[in-house]
Design a protein around this motif. Structure first.
Motif, short mmCIF file in Angstrom:
data_model
loop_
_atom_site.label_atom_id
_atom_site.label_comp_id
_atom_site.label_asym_id
_atom_site.label_seq_id
_atom_site.Cartn_x
_atom_site.Cartn_y
_atom_site.Cartn_z
N ILE A 18 0.88 -1.17 0.00
CA ILE A 18 0.00 0.00 0.00
C ILE A 18 0.91 1.22 0.00
CG2 ILE A 18 -1.76 1.29 1.27
CD1 ILE A 18 -2.71 -1.35 2.40
N LYS A 19 0.95 1.91 -1.12
CA LYS A 19 1.89 3.04 -1.27
C LYS A 19 1.48 4.26 -0.47
CE LYS A 19 3.52 1.57 -5.73
NZ LYS A 19 3.81 1.90 -7.10
N HIS A 20 0.17 4.47 -0.32
CA HIS A 20 -0.33 5.65 0.38
C HIS A 20 -1.58 5.26 1.16
CE1 HIS A 20 2.30 7.98 -2.19
NE2 HIS A 20 1.78 7.37 -3.23
N PRO A 21 -1.89 5.96 2.23
CA PRO A 21 -3.17 5.74 2.90
C PRO A 21 -4.32 6.03 1.94
CG PRO A 21 -1.72 7.06 4.28
CD PRO A 21 -1.08 6.95 2.92
N PRO A 22 -5.49 5.44 2.17
CA PRO A 22 -6.63 5.71 1.30
C PRO A 22 -7.04 7.18 1.30
CG PRO A 22 -7.24 4.26 3.14
CD PRO A 22 -5.80 4.55 3.26
N TYR A 60 -8.40 -4.60 5.00
CA TYR A 60 -8.08 -4.93 3.61
C TYR A 60 -8.11 -6.44 3.47
CZ TYR A 60 -6.13 -0.20 3.32
OH TYR A 60 -5.94 1.15 3.33
N ARG A 62 -7.44 -9.72 0.30
CA ARG A 62 -7.12 -10.08 -1.07
C ARG A 62 -7.06 -11.58 -1.17
NH1 ARG A 62 -2.69 -7.97 -5.28
NH2 ARG A 62 -3.02 -9.64 -6.71
#
Length: 62
Positions: A18-22, A60, A62
């Motif tokens: 996750i590159k950035h917070p939502p 999250y 997946r």
């Protein structure tokens, strides 16, 4: 006395997951302390978040 074991970590090319917070969640809102686990063929991750005095858990899968 036993010597401590030292490990070399090799990061995956897929990092960061996750590159950035939502959207709407800033890094200074305490987007931190991930807990990742695998259950019944699915990966899950819980991340702590805080906005003001309100705590949240972001979920999250997946």
């Amino acid at each position: 006395m036993r010597k401590a074991a030292y490990w070399r970590l090799r990061l995956s090319e897929l990092n960061p997951v996750i590159k950035h917070p939502p959207a709407g969640i800033r890094q200074d809102n305490h987007f931190r302390d991930p807990n990742v686990f695998f259950q019944d063929g699915t990966w899950y991750m819980l991340v702590e978040n805080r906005l003001g005095d309100n705590g949240k858990i972001l979920f999250y899968c997946r």
